[in-house]
Design a protein around this motif. Structure first.
Motif, PDB file in Angstrom:
ATOM      1  N   TRP A   1       0.836  -1.208   0.000  1.00 47.69           N
ATOM      2  CA  TRP A   1       0.000   0.000   0.000  1.00 47.69           C
ATOM      3  C   TRP A   1       0.870   1.258   0.000  1.00 47.69           C
ATOM      4  CZ3 TRP A   1      -4.866  -0.304   3.631  1.00 47.69           C
ATOM      5  CH2 TRP A   1      -5.566  -1.487   3.376  1.00 47.69           C
ATOM      6  N   GLU A   2       1.916   1.226   0.811  1.00 48.60           N
ATOM      7  CA  GLU A   2       2.874   2.329   0.962  1.00 48.60           C
ATOM      8  C   GLU A   2       4.039   1.753   1.735  1.00 48.60           C
ATOM      9  OE1 GLU A   2       4.183   4.929  -0.276  1.00 48.60           O
ATOM     10  OE2 GLU A   2       2.699   6.485   0.155  1.00 48.60           O
ATOM     11  N   GLY A   3       5.040   2.522   2.041  1.00 53.88           N
ATOM     12  CA  GLY A   3       6.172   2.041   2.823  1.00 53.88           C
ATOM     13  C   GLY A   3       6.994   3.226   3.274  1.00 53.88           C
ATOM     14  N   PHE A   4       7.935   2.993   4.186  1.00 58.51           N
ATOM     15  CA  PHE A   4       8.727   4.104   4.707  1.00 58.51           C
ATOM     16  C   PHE A   4       9.550   4.778   3.618  1.00 58.51           C
ATOM     17  CE2 PHE A   4       7.826   1.935   8.721  1.00 58.51           C
ATOM     18  CZ  PHE A   4       7.408   3.024   9.474  1.00 58.51           C
ATOM     19  N   ALA A   5      10.130   3.990   2.724  1.00 57.58           N
ATOM     20  CA  ALA A   5      10.964   4.587   1.673  1.00 57.58           C
ATOM     21  C   ALA A   5      10.134   5.476   0.761  1.00 57.58           C
ATOM     22  CB  ALA A   5      11.662   3.495   0.877  1.00 57.58           C
ATOM     23  N   THR A   6       9.012   4.964   0.267  1.00 52.90           N
ATOM     24  CA  THR A   6       8.215   5.751  -0.671  1.00 52.90           C
ATOM     25  C   THR A   6       7.515   6.916   0.020  1.00 52.90           C
ATOM     26  OG1 THR A   6       6.460   4.098  -0.391  1.00 52.90           O
ATOM     27  CG2 THR A   6       7.854   3.922  -2.349  1.00 52.90           C
ATOM     28  N   ALA A   7       6.982   6.685   1.210  1.00 54.27           N
ATOM     29  CA  ALA A   7       6.270   7.758   1.898  1.00 54.27           C
ATOM     30  C   ALA A   7       7.193   8.909   2.258  1.00 54.27           C
ATOM     31  CB  ALA A   7       5.596   7.216   3.161  1.00 54.27           C
ATOM     32  N   THR A   8       8.379   8.595   2.792  1.00 57.01           N
ATOM     33  CA  THR A   8       9.252   9.683   3.229  1.00 57.01           C
ATOM     34  C   THR A   8       9.943  10.369   2.057  1.00 57.01           C
ATOM     35  OG1 THR A   8      11.098   8.164   3.675  1.00 57.01           O
ATOM     36  CG2 THR A   8       9.598   8.659   5.504  1.00 57.01           C
ATOM     37  N   ARG A   9      10.125   9.667   0.954  1.00 54.62           N
ATOM     38  CA  ARG A   9      10.638  10.337  -0.245  1.00 54.62           C
ATOM     39  C   ARG A   9       9.611  11.354  -0.754  1.00 54.62           C
ATOM     40  NH1 ARG A   9      11.726   6.105  -3.139  1.00 54.62           N
ATOM     41  NH2 ARG A   9      13.960   5.949  -2.742  1.00 54.62           N
ATOM     42  N   ALA A  10       8.353  10.959  -0.759  1.00 54.18           N
ATOM     43  CA  ALA A  10       7.293  11.891  -1.154  1.00 54.18           C
ATOM     44  C   ALA A  10       7.201  13.052  -0.174  1.00 54.18           C
ATOM     45  CB  ALA A  10       5.957  11.157  -1.233  1.00 54.18           C
ATOM     46  N   ALA A  11       7.328  12.753   1.123  1.00 50.62           N
ATOM     47  CA  ALA A  11       7.283  13.812   2.130  1.00 50.62           C
ATOM     48  C   ALA A  11       8.369  14.850   1.873  1.00 50.62           C
ATOM     49  CB  ALA A  11       7.432  13.213   3.527  1.00 50.62           C
TER      50      ALA A  11
ATOM     51  N   LEU B   1       4.095  11.806  -8.936  1.00 48.29           N
ATOM     52  CA  LEU B   1       4.215  11.823  -7.484  1.00 48.29           C
ATOM     53  C   LEU B   1       5.014  10.611  -7.006  1.00 48.29           C
ATOM     54  CD1 LEU B   1       0.596  12.973  -6.546  1.00 48.29           C
ATOM     55  CD2 LEU B   1       2.654  14.369  -6.866  1.00 48.29           C
ATOM     56  N   LEU B   2       5.633  10.755  -5.835  1.00 52.69           N
ATOM     57  CA  LEU B   2       6.605   9.767  -5.380  1.00 52.69           C
ATOM     58  C   LEU B   2       6.053   8.755  -4.388  1.00 52.69           C
ATOM     59  CD1 LEU B   2       9.717  12.093  -4.957  1.00 52.69           C
ATOM     60  CD2 LEU B   2       9.100  10.658  -6.912  1.00 52.69           C
ATOM     61  N   HIS B   3       4.801   8.927  -3.915  1.00 52.42           N
ATOM     62  CA  HIS B   3       4.272   7.857  -3.072  1.00 52.42           C
ATOM     63  C   HIS B   3       4.029   6.618  -3.943  1.00 52.42           C
ATOM     64  CE1 HIS B   3       0.558  10.279  -4.056  1.00 52.42           C
ATOM     65  NE2 HIS B   3       0.131   9.089  -4.395  1.00 52.42           N
ATOM     66  N   ARG B   4       3.777   5.480  -3.316  1.00 50.66           N
ATOM     67  CA  ARG B   4       3.902   4.211  -4.035  1.00 50.66           C
ATOM     68  C   ARG B   4       2.962   4.085  -5.233  1.00 50.66           C
ATOM     69  NH1 ARG B   4       6.563  -0.287  -3.031  1.00 50.66           N
ATOM     70  NH2 ARG B   4       7.095   0.361  -0.924  1.00 50.66           N
ATOM     71  N   HIS B   5       1.729   4.565  -5.111  1.00 48.38           N
ATOM     72  CA  HIS B   5       0.753   4.376  -6.179  1.00 48.38           C
ATOM     73  C   HIS B   5       0.270   5.731  -6.716  1.00 48.38           C
ATOM     74  CE1 HIS B   5       0.624   0.110  -5.375  1.00 48.38           C
ATOM     75  NE2 HIS B   5       0.394   0.354  -4.104  1.00 48.38           N
ATOM     76  N   PRO B   6       0.172   5.861  -8.035  1.00 52.29           N
ATOM     77  CA  PRO B   6      -0.224   7.139  -8.644  1.00 52.29           C
ATOM     78  C   PRO B   6      -1.734   7.354  -8.607  1.00 52.29           C
ATOM     79  CG  PRO B   6       0.209   5.540 -10.359  1.00 52.29           C
ATOM     80  CD  PRO B   6       0.521   4.850  -9.056  1.00 52.29           C
ATOM     81  N   VAL B   7      -2.274   7.439  -7.390  1.00 48.15           N
ATOM     82  CA  VAL B   7      -3.702   7.672  -7.206  1.00 48.15           C
ATOM     83  C   VAL B   7      -3.869   8.890  -6.311  1.00 48.15           C
ATOM     84  CG1 VAL B   7      -5.873   6.754  -6.328  1.00 48.15           C
ATOM     85  CG2 VAL B   7      -4.214   5.204  -7.405  1.00 48.15           C
ATOM     86  N   THR B   8      -4.533   9.925  -6.799  1.00 55.11           N
ATOM     87  CA  THR B   8      -4.778  11.118  -6.001  1.00 55.11           C
ATOM     88  C   THR B   8      -5.955  11.878  -6.599  1.00 55.11           C
ATOM     89  OG1 THR B   8      -3.871  13.222  -5.199  1.00 55.11           O
ATOM     90  CG2 THR B   8      -3.072  12.445  -7.321  1.00 55.11           C
ATOM     91  N   PRO B   9      -6.806  12.474  -5.763  1.00 55.91           N
ATOM     92  CA  PRO B   9      -7.905  13.272  -6.303  1.00 55.91           C
ATOM     93  C   PRO B   9      -7.444  14.592  -6.924  1.00 55.91           C
ATOM     94  CG  PRO B   9      -7.846  13.463  -3.918  1.00 55.91           C
ATOM     95  CD  PRO B   9      -6.857  12.395  -4.297  1.00 55.91           C
ATOM     96  N   TYR B  10      -6.168  14.939  -6.738  1.00 56.81           N
ATOM     97  CA  TYR B  10      -5.657  16.203  -7.280  1.00 56.81           C
ATOM     98  C   TYR B  10      -5.094  16.055  -8.687  1.00 56.81           C
ATOM     99  CZ  TYR B  10      -6.051  17.470  -2.368  1.00 56.81           C
ATOM    100  OH  TYR B  10      -6.529  17.694  -1.111  1.00 56.81           O
ATOM    101  N   ASP B  11      -5.154  14.865  -9.262  1.00 60.22           N
ATOM    102  CA  ASP B  11      -4.637  14.658 -10.610  1.00 60.22           C
ATOM    103  C   ASP B  11      -5.297  15.635 -11.575  1.00 60.22           C
ATOM    104  OD1 ASP B  11      -3.121  13.425 -12.618  1.00 60.22           O
ATOM    105  OD2 ASP B  11      -4.735  12.028 -13.103  1.00 60.22           O
ATOM    106  N   GLY B  12      -4.481  16.422 -12.289  1.00 58.79           N
ATOM    107  CA  GLY B  12      -4.980  17.405 -13.244  1.00 58.79           C
ATOM    108  C   GLY B  12      -5.355  18.741 -12.634  1.00 58.79           C
ATOM    109  N   ARG B  13      -5.211  18.878 -11.317  1.00 56.85           N
ATOM    110  CA  ARG B  13      -5.604  20.122 -10.652  1.00 56.85           C
ATOM    111  C   ARG B  13      -4.488  21.153 -10.777  1.00 56.85           C
ATOM    112  NH1 ARG B  13      -9.709  20.949  -6.819  1.00 56.85           N
ATOM    113  NH2 ARG B  13      -9.440  22.806  -5.505  1.00 56.85           N
ATOM    114  N   ARG B  14      -4.878  22.384 -11.040  1.00 54.55           N
ATOM    115  CA  ARG B  14      -3.928  23.493 -11.151  1.00 54.55           C
ATOM    116  C   ARG B  14      -3.671  24.071  -9.762  1.00 54.55           C
ATOM    117  NH1 ARG B  14      -0.319  24.634 -15.095  1.00 54.55           N
ATOM    118  NH2 ARG B  14       0.098  26.870 -15.278  1.00 54.55           N
ATOM    119  N   LEU B  15      -2.391  24.136  -9.366  1.00 53.12           N
ATOM    120  CA  LEU B  15      -2.012  24.645  -8.054  1.00 53.12           C
ATOM    121  C   LEU B  15      -1.029  25.802  -8.189  1.00 53.12           C
ATOM    122  CD1 LEU B  15      -1.378  21.302  -6.128  1.00 53.12           C
ATOM    123  CD2 LEU B  15      -3.466  22.688  -6.145  1.00 53.12           C
ATOM    124  N   THR B  16      -0.948  26.581  -7.126  1.00 55.89           N
ATOM    125  CA  THR B  16       0.038  27.656  -7.031  1.00 55.89           C
ATOM    126  C   THR B  16       0.970  27.350  -5.876  1.00 55.89           C
ATOM    127  OG1 THR B  16      -1.534  29.290  -7.872  1.00 55.89           O
ATOM    128  CG2 THR B  16       0.394  30.127  -6.701  1.00 55.89           C
ATOM    129  N   GLY B  17       2.272  27.435  -6.146  1.00 58.99           N
ATOM    130  CA  GLY B  17       3.276  27.173  -5.122  1.00 58.99           C
ATOM    131  C   GLY B  17       3.961  25.843  -5.348  1.00 58.99           C
TER     132      GLY B  17
END
Length: 448
Positions: free
Chosen positions: A82-92, A405-421
């Motif tokens: 699902w996730e792991g320390f390596a992938t989660a903390t790299r994303a962090a 994105l660097l977490h283990r699986h490329p699933v996020t509700p923000y996919d395609g969302r325009r952000l600032t910063g």
């Protein structure tokens, strides 16, 4: 090298970072941050000459304190797929988060005794790009384990008042909640609570439409459970914390409880501040979390609670799962959102549009959670603090691509969302994090 016995010799710092937008505890201003070893040594004026082995001028990039995220589900060991320390903390690290505190589920075994905590620490050893602490779990039947977990350095104890989604971490009933509060009060620590009343929850059967799923977890599920938590805290004098507050209707009772002298705090999450039920497409289960994302008016009320201090801070509740667990059915899909890497730009995009400053965001996402967890050297740019820092471009606009994105699986509700910063660089204890090099993260324990 300077001779330490020569008191007339100037101090030469290891690194000086300069920024015209340095976010300090008293606000944003031009400043130079001098680092000696792992700590911030001196805060000077932006143009002040400060001897250093290396100097970096960030110019108009903002310099923020490293984010502290006290609500992260790493899931290792046992559910590392699902996730792991390596992938989660790299994303962090890529998202400017320099400290996380890992939840006691959904790892196998859950962190409900010291044997499980040892397994968790072994799994994390040498695999974290940021500093990591651990919560313990309070479940039916493990009351006698809490003291040993506390003495082993967990930051407090998490419980559920409704089913957690995994059988090995069952919820506490009202009597169990009171017993856990009694123990927590005696230990002088904190009970953090996923507060939903199971009697208010409904079975959706099958739900491809989000509004049908939303109806199964009404705001009253939260407000009723939070009332029970407040009652238990009043009875036992325990310190309690409400996790991932979604229902803004609970803000007033939390406020009244504080006025009554009850030690209660509350957090919310980027998805409750940025997303709205009215715009979630049918079958888009990347948006599913529990408690759920609610409507526009509720979101505005959460922002008001954050602005006036009724909500204490913002953390991710990063709870990823394999894509196969995010089917098109809201009733059966896993309820968790992955956002650890992009929480800062998500919150900044919304905060800026509402007239808030970077100093507000740093208070909500760095110092607030750090102080809550007792991490007094984290979450602030101040002399003596750990040199956990973030270079942040507050003007850059970009589009989220889940595959990047660097977490283990490329699933996020923000996919395609325009952000600032955008996070440009992250330093952990004075050294820039390089996720291609060996990880330098440490394991943290609760301060005595």
């Amino acid at each position: 090298m300077t001779d330490p016995s020569d008191i007339s010799a100037p101090v030469v710092y290891d690194l000086v970072l300069r920024s015209r937008r340095t976010v300090l505890p008293d606000g944003e201003r031009p400043a130079a941050v001098a680092i000696a070893g792992e700590r911030i040594a001196v805060i000077g004026d932006y143009d002040e000459p400060i001897p250093a082995h290396r100097t970096e001028d960030l110019r108009d990039l903002a310099l923020l304190p490293g984010l502290v995220d006290t609500h992260v589900h790493v899931n290792e060991p046992g559910r590392t797929e699902w996730e792991g320390f390596a992938t989660a903390t790299r994303a962090a690290a890529a998202g400017g988060v320099t400290t996380i505190v890992d939840m006691p589920l959904n790892s196998l075994p859950p962190t409900v005794d010291t044997t499980a905590l040892a397994a968790k620490r072994a799994a994390a050893r040498g695999r974290t790009w940021v500093d990591v602490g651990f919560w313990g779990g309070a479940i039916p039947g493990n009351e006698t384990e809490l003291k040993a977990l506390h003495e082993a350095g967990v930051f407090g104890f998490k419980c559920f008042t409704a089913p957690s989604g995994v059988d090995e971490f069952p919820p506490l009933g009202r009597a169990g909640l009171i017993r856990a509060c009694t123990t927590v009060a005696a230990l002088g620590t904190t009970l953090i609570v996923h507060a939903e009343n199971p009697d208010r929850l409904r079975d959706a059967g099958s739900a491809t439409a989000f509004d049908r799923f939303l109806a199964t977890r009404p705001p009253e599920a939260e407000t009723d459970a939070i009332r029970d938590v407040i009652d238990a805290a009043r009875m036992t004098r325990a310190r309690v914390h409400i996790l991932h507050l979604s229902a803004a209707g609970a803000l007033e009772q939390i406020h009244r409880a504080r006025l009554d002298g009850i030690a209660i705090t509350a957090e919310t999450c980027p998805h409750y501040l940025a997303l709205a039920a009215e715009r979630i497409p049918d079958g888009a289960t990347a948006f599913k979390c529990c408690p759920p994302i609610r409507g526009d008016a509720n979101r505005d009320a959460l922002w008001a609670g954050l602005a006036d201090g009724r909500i204490d801070f913002v953390v991710s509740d990063h709870s990823p799962s394999p894509p196969a667990m995010k089917t098109g059915d809201f009733a059966t899909s896993w309820g968790g959102i992955a956002s650890l890497q992009i929480g800062l730009p998500v919150v900044w995009t919304e905060a800026r549009a509402r007239g808030h400053a970077l100093a507000d965001v740093a208070r909500w996402m760095s110092r607030g959670p750090a102080d809550f967890a007792g991490l007094r050297r984290k979450g602030r740019i101040a002399a003596g603090a750990d040199a956990d820092l973030v270079a942040f471009d507050p003007e850059r606009e970009w589009t989220v691509r889940a595959a990047d994105l660097l977490h283990r699986h490329p699933v996020t509700p923000y996919d395609g969302r325009r952000l600032t910063g955008d996070v440009v660089a992250t330093w952990l204890r004075g050294k820039r994090i390089d996720t291609e090099a060996a990880p330098r993260g440490r394991q943290l324990k609760r301060s005595p």
